[in-house]
Design an enzyme around this catalytic site. Structure first.
Site, PDB file in Angstrom:
ATOM      1  CB  CYS A  39      40.697  14.287  45.116  1.00  0.00           C
ATOM      2  SG  CYS A  39      41.726  12.888  44.629  1.00  0.00           S
ATOM      3  CG  ASP A  41      46.126  14.059  46.594  1.00  0.00           C
ATOM      4  OD1 ASP A  41      46.814  14.493  47.545  1.00  0.00           O
ATOM      5  OD2 ASP A  41      46.601  13.811  45.481  1.00  0.00           O
ATOM      6  NE  ARG A  43      49.168  15.723  46.498  1.00  0.00           N
ATOM      7  CZ  ARG A  43      49.450  15.665  45.198  1.00  0.00           C
ATOM      8  NH1 ARG A  43      50.550  16.259  44.738  1.00  0.00           N
ATOM      9  NH2 ARG A  43      48.658  15.018  44.374  1.00  0.00           N
ATOM     10  CG  HIS A 100      43.706  17.819  43.611  1.00  0.00           C
ATOM     11  ND1 HIS A 100      44.993  17.334  43.506  1.00  0.00           N
ATOM     12  CD2 HIS A 100      42.910  16.734  43.782  1.00  0.00           C
ATOM     13  CE1 HIS A 100      44.975  16.018  43.630  1.00  0.00           C
ATOM     14  NE2 HIS A 100      43.732  15.622  43.789  1.00  0.00           N
ATOM     15  CB  CYS A 103      44.197  14.857  40.225  1.00  0.00           C
ATOM     16  SG  CYS A 103      42.974  13.641  40.780  1.00  0.00           S
TER      17      CYS A 103
END
Length: 208
Positions: A39, A41, A43, A100, A103
């Site tokens: 992803c 993302d 993080r 993850h 999400c």
């Protein structure tokens, strides 16, 4: 911006110097062993999670770690061309789909079409998550939003593995034993990674 500029200087003084020989060997070519699809993302850090160095992972990042089915290769060419290049040009040995916890993309995909009215491109992209959404709605009776979220994130990984299997050149290499596919689910707050077991039909904690 200053934090990023300071980071450049620190990298050059510390990390680069530590791995000077490695970077020198990467000057003219790359030979990654794994295509890592994760992803976008902020993080998620694939190299940190896997403790890998530059040159080991060929990374594709997009919202909700999606893989367009083979029939859509011309429509979503950014992702599909990267998959094609990793397999056919770089000859990677592994492809990992890494979803993850928490999400945002999966959450939006689960709640389509109500969300993302003002983001038409994102909404179109997340239509690729519809099969996972439909599976969640057909499987789960609970209205617990957190439970639905976890199920959506995990079903999404499984669906993307299925989409990879729709690529003829991927199937050919998997059947020949030269390519391995794997689905991962990463828990942000614990650092745990769960790996999908196709025979068991479930995710199990990775423990070496």
């Amino acid at each position: 911006m200053q934090k990023l500029l300071d980071g450049i200087v620190k990298f050059r003084k510390d990390d680069f110097d530590t791995h000077k020989e490695l970077f020198s060997s990467l000057k003219r070519q790359q030979k990654p062993h794994t295509l890592f699809i994760s992803c976008s993302d902020s993080r998620i850090n694939p190299n940190l999670i896997t403790k890998t160095l530059p040159g080991e992972l060929f990374i594709i990042r997009n919202i909700a770690n999606l893989v367009p089915p083979y029939r859509y290769t011309a429509e979503y060419v950014s992702t599909t061309s990267a998959i094609e290049y990793a397999v056919l040009a770089l000859n990677v040995e592994n492809i990992i789909i890494c979803g993850h916890s928490n999400c945002g993309g999966c959450d939006a995909g689960l709640n389509l079409p109500g969300l993302l009215v003002s983001m038409p491109h994102t909404k179109k992209w997340l239509e690729l998550a519809r099969p996972a959404r439909e599976k969640v709605l057909a499987t789960m009776n609970s209205e617990d939003p957190e439970a639905k979220e976890w199920m959506m994130e995990q079903f999404n990984v499984i669906e993307q593995l299925k989409n990879l299997w729709s690529y003829p050149y991927i199937r050919e290499r998997v059947n020949a034993g030269t390519l391995q596919l794997s689905g991962w689910y990463y828990i942000i707050e614990t650092g745990e990674v769960f790996i999908y077991d196709r025979e068991e039909g479930a995710f199990g904690l990775a423990n070496g």
